[in-house]
Scaffold this motif. Structure first.
Motif, PDB file in Angstrom:
ATOM      1  N   GLU A   1      10.853  33.521  82.170  1.00  0.00           N
ATOM      2  CA  GLU A   1      12.304  33.612  82.042  1.00  0.00           C
ATOM      3  C   GLU A   1      12.861  34.745  82.899  1.00  0.00           C
ATOM      4  O   GLU A   1      13.906  34.594  83.537  1.00  0.00           O
TER       5      GLU A   1
ATOM      6  N   ARG B   1      13.091  33.566  86.397  1.00  0.00           N
ATOM      7  CA  ARG B   1      14.266  32.699  86.610  1.00  0.00           C
ATOM      8  C   ARG B   1      15.534  33.536  86.726  1.00  0.00           C
ATOM      9  O   ARG B   1      16.395  33.266  87.558  1.00  0.00           O
TER      10      ARG B   1
ATOM     11  N   LEU C   1      22.570  25.836  85.646  1.00  0.00           N
ATOM     12  CA  LEU C   1      21.952  24.556  85.979  1.00  0.00           C
ATOM     13  C   LEU C   1      20.772  24.768  86.926  1.00  0.00           C
ATOM     14  O   LEU C   1      19.695  24.196  86.740  1.00  0.00           O
ATOM     15  N   GLY C   2      20.955  25.644  87.922  1.00  0.00           N
ATOM     16  CA  GLY C   2      19.882  25.939  88.869  1.00  0.00           C
ATOM     17  C   GLY C   2      18.706  26.660  88.227  1.00  0.00           C
ATOM     18  O   GLY C   2      17.591  26.613  88.739  1.00  0.00           O
ATOM     19  N   ALA C   3      18.961  27.330  87.101  1.00  0.00           N
ATOM     20  CA  ALA C   3      17.892  28.076  86.416  1.00  0.00           C
ATOM     21  C   ALA C   3      17.337  27.303  85.223  1.00  0.00           C
ATOM     22  O   ALA C   3      16.507  27.829  84.480  1.00  0.00           O
ATOM     23  N   PHE C   4      17.815  26.072  85.026  1.00  0.00           N
ATOM     24  CA  PHE C   4      17.368  25.228  83.915  1.00  0.00           C
ATOM     25  C   PHE C   4      17.634  25.886  82.564  1.00  0.00           C
ATOM     26  O   PHE C   4      16.766  25.916  81.689  1.00  0.00           O
ATOM     27  N   MET C   5      18.840  26.467  82.430  1.00  0.00           N
ATOM     28  CA  MET C   5      19.269  27.105  81.185  1.00  0.00           C
ATOM     29  C   MET C   5      20.682  26.636  80.873  1.00  0.00           C
ATOM     30  O   MET C   5      21.393  26.171  81.759  1.00  0.00           O
ATOM     31  N   SER C   6      21.092  26.841  79.649  1.00  0.00           N
ATOM     32  CA  SER C   6      22.501  26.621  79.329  1.00  0.00           C
ATOM     33  C   SER C   6      23.275  27.838  79.824  1.00  0.00           C
ATOM     34  O   SER C   6      22.713  28.928  80.016  1.00  0.00           O
TER      35      SER C   6
END
Length: 149
Positions: free
Chosen positions: A13, A16, A39-44
């Motif tokens: 994490e 990221r 979105l690019g970090a695959f998080m909300s």
């Protein structure tokens, strides 16, 4: 002692978050928002904001605006670009928002900074000028804090 999988997850994490910060550093002049960064970090977006603040002491948006103000200061020191042109060159779409944030971080409006920075002075190497005039992060600058000489 910390568990292996939990530590590994936290390190992933943090990596990221570092990539998000690096993207902001590279793409500060492009339209960026927390949703796109998340979105690019695959998080909300909410999770990114919380974790970014925990890791770096400020929100992604605040970090982005600080980066834009740093670049704006360098452009304004040149003296040949208008404040409006600098605002758009660093990726801001609102002159009012740019001026407000610039004033909060630097302690004076961009037009005043430009006028003071354009005065004749002993030439500082760009690396020294950048360090000396770096905006304050996480706290607003007192109004009379920075005097460019």
């Amino acid at each position: 002692m910390t568990s292996g999988p939990a530590t590994a997850q936290r390190l992933r994490e943090l990596a990221r978050l570092r990539r998000v910060r690096d993207r902001i550093d590279r793409e500060y002049a492009r339209p960026l928002d927390v949703e796109a960064l998340a979105l690019g970090a695959f998080m909300s977006a909410g999770h990114l904001s919380r974790e970014f603040r925990l890791a770096y002491g400020e929100s992604p948006y605040s970090y982005l605006m600080t980066r834009r103000v740093e670049r704006a200061m360098a452009l304004l020191r040149r003296g040949d670009i208008t404040v409006t042109d600098v605002c758009f060159a660093v990726g801001c779409s609102s002159l009012g928002t740019f001026s407000t944030r610039f004033t909060e971080l630097v302690g004076m409006p961009p037009s005043t900074y430009r006028r003071q920075a354009a005065r004749p002075r002993a030439e500082l190497p760009p690396c020294v000028a950048k360090q000396v005039t770096r905006p304050i992060r996480n706290r607003e600058a007192p109004v009379a804090q920075l005097q460019v000489v």
